[in-house]
Design a protein around this motif. Structure first.
Motif, PDB file in Angstrom:
ATOM      1  N   TYR A  32       0.835  -1.207   0.000  1.00 60.30           N
ATOM      2  CA  TYR A  32       0.000   0.000   0.000  1.00 60.30           C
ATOM      3  C   TYR A  32       0.866   1.252   0.000  1.00 60.30           C
ATOM      4  CZ  TYR A  32      -3.354   3.542   1.267  1.00 60.30           C
ATOM      5  OH  TYR A  32      -4.119   4.699   1.263  1.00 60.30           O
ATOM      6  N   HIS A  33       1.893   1.257   0.820  1.00 60.82           N
ATOM      7  CA  HIS A  33       2.778   2.424   0.897  1.00 60.82           C
ATOM      8  C   HIS A  33       3.428   2.691  -0.453  1.00 60.82           C
ATOM      9  CE1 HIS A  33       5.587   5.326   2.649  1.00 60.82           C
ATOM     10  NE2 HIS A  33       6.491   4.763   1.880  1.00 60.82           N
ATOM     11  N   ASN A  34       3.889   1.623  -1.108  1.00 59.41           N
ATOM     12  CA  ASN A  34       4.635   1.789  -2.354  1.00 59.41           C
ATOM     13  C   ASN A  34       3.760   2.179  -3.530  1.00 59.41           C
ATOM     14  OD1 ASN A  34       6.795   0.995  -0.847  1.00 59.41           O
ATOM     15  ND2 ASN A  34       7.162  -0.915  -1.908  1.00 59.41           N
ATOM     16  N   SER A  37      -0.298   4.952  -1.503  1.00 60.21           N
ATOM     17  CA  SER A  37      -0.343   6.074  -0.566  1.00 60.21           C
ATOM     18  C   SER A  37      -0.101   7.420  -1.233  1.00 60.21           C
ATOM     19  CB  SER A  37       0.675   5.874   0.564  1.00 60.21           C
ATOM     20  OG  SER A  37       2.002   5.869   0.062  1.00 60.21           O
ATOM     21  N   ASP A  42      -1.540   8.124   3.420  1.00 61.44           N
ATOM     22  CA  ASP A  42      -1.075   7.112   4.358  1.00 61.44           C
ATOM     23  C   ASP A  42      -2.208   6.530   5.198  1.00 61.44           C
ATOM     24  OD1 ASP A  42       1.592   7.278   3.594  1.00 61.44           O
ATOM     25  OD2 ASP A  42       2.004   8.939   4.966  1.00 61.44           O
ATOM     26  N   ALA A 119       0.320   6.178  10.662  1.00 62.70           N
ATOM     27  CA  ALA A 119       1.374   5.705   9.769  1.00 62.70           C
ATOM     28  C   ALA A 119       2.579   5.251  10.577  1.00 62.70           C
ATOM     29  CB  ALA A 119       1.780   6.818   8.809  1.00 62.70           C
ATOM     30  N   PRO A 121       6.295   4.686   9.917  1.00 62.63           N
ATOM     31  CA  PRO A 121       7.342   4.826   8.911  1.00 62.63           C
ATOM     32  C   PRO A 121       8.371   3.717   8.959  1.00 62.63           C
ATOM     33  CG  PRO A 121       7.655   6.427  10.684  1.00 62.63           C
ATOM     34  CD  PRO A 121       6.310   5.781  10.903  1.00 62.63           C
ATOM     35  N   ALA A 124       6.691   0.717   7.183  1.00 66.31           N
ATOM     36  CA  ALA A 124       6.444   1.037   5.779  1.00 66.31           C
ATOM     37  C   ALA A 124       7.729   1.036   4.972  1.00 66.31           C
ATOM     38  CB  ALA A 124       5.769   2.408   5.658  1.00 66.31           C
ATOM     39  N   ARG A 190       9.820   8.898  -2.943  1.00 72.00           N
ATOM     40  CA  ARG A 190       9.290   7.559  -3.167  1.00 72.00           C
ATOM     41  C   ARG A 190      10.265   6.670  -3.934  1.00 72.00           C
ATOM     42  NH1 ARG A 190       5.067   6.353  -6.201  1.00 72.00           N
ATOM     43  NH2 ARG A 190       4.496   4.585  -4.892  1.00 72.00           N
TER      44      ARG A 190
END
Length: 254
Positions: A32-34, A37, A42, A119, A121, A124, A190
């Motif tokens: 999901y983060h990659n 988001s 987030d 979130a 970090p 993630a 990213r």
């Protein structure tokens, strides 16, 4: 004695299932983060840096409408095939069936059915080799083979378009810099999570390859084998001309 062995086996199986479930949730969070988001935020509420630049706002998974409308099957279909008329592209060329299922479960359980957790970090940012990008279409490796010996760097934009670099810079910073970086060097925030890495426009190979026509084509159609989406789904031809002109002037021909 037999009952004790059976009880021990049951506890071992429960522990194994719990470990597998946690591993799936961790992988879902990374996926999901990659992939999601940057548009959906987030917290899954559609509040992201990119949301203000999209003609159709990203889905708020935490809304009452999402709770009523979204099923696991619908989420799987959206991830697989995208959503026509929006910036949501299909990820079936980038993610396998298993990863799509894990990602759908994460969205459903974390955001649609439950309150979004703050979130994390640290989690993630866990390395996730192999989940981003694909070599199915050649990716960066195909560039050298498809680059003409000489490229006309004086060629203009297609269809008589004229780009405005100033407007394009605003668009670039809002939508492209997260991956390509403010300096155009492919080192956006990213970039760590993306394979193959975002294009470095300042590289010698890029400056030899990308004239205005090539840039516009990449912005419009996306780049197979990478996470570059097809912006023609949500941006106007003028916006794409503007950002192509900005990239050309700021990074390619500076």
């Amino acid at each position: 004695m037999l009952l004790r062995c059976l009880a021990g086996l049951a506890w071992a199986l429960l522990a194994a299932f719990a470990t597998l479930a946690q591993a799936a949730e961790d992988r879902g969070a990374v996926l999901y983060h990659n992939y999601c988001s940057v548009c959906h935020g987030d917290r899954g509420d559609g509040r992201s840096r990119a949301s203000g630049s999209l003609s159709t706002p990203p889905r708020d998974f935490t809304s009452e409408a999402s709770r009523r409308e979204l099923t696991r099957e619908r989420i799987v279909l959206a991830i697989t095939h995208g959503r026509p008329g929006t910036a949501m592209v299909g990820w079936q060329s980038q993610l396998g069936t298993a990863d799509i299922a894990v990602l759908a479960d994460h969205v459903l359980e974390r955001f649609v059915r439950g309150a979004a957790a703050p979130a994390d970090p640290h989690r993630a940012a866990l390395p996730a080799p192999g989940i981003s990008g694909t070599r199915a279409h050649g990716g960066r490796a195909a560039d050298a083979a498809s680059t003409p010996a000489t490229v006309d760097m004086t060629a203009g934009l297609p269809n008589g378009l004229t780009g405005d670099a100033q407007r394009g810079g605003v668009f670039y910073k809002a939508n492209c810099s997260a991956c390509h970086g403010l300096a155009g060097d492919g080192n956006g925030p990213r970039a760590y999570f993306i394979r193959p890495r975002p294009r470095d426009f300042t590289a010698t190979a890029s400056r030899a390859r990308f004239n205005r026509l090539a840039l516009y084509a990449a912005v419009s159609e996306g780049r197979l084998g990478t996470e570059m989406p097809a912006w023609r789904q949500v941006a106007t031809p003028q916006q794409m001309a503007d950002v192509s002109e900005y990239v050309f002037q700021a990074f390619i021909r500076r």
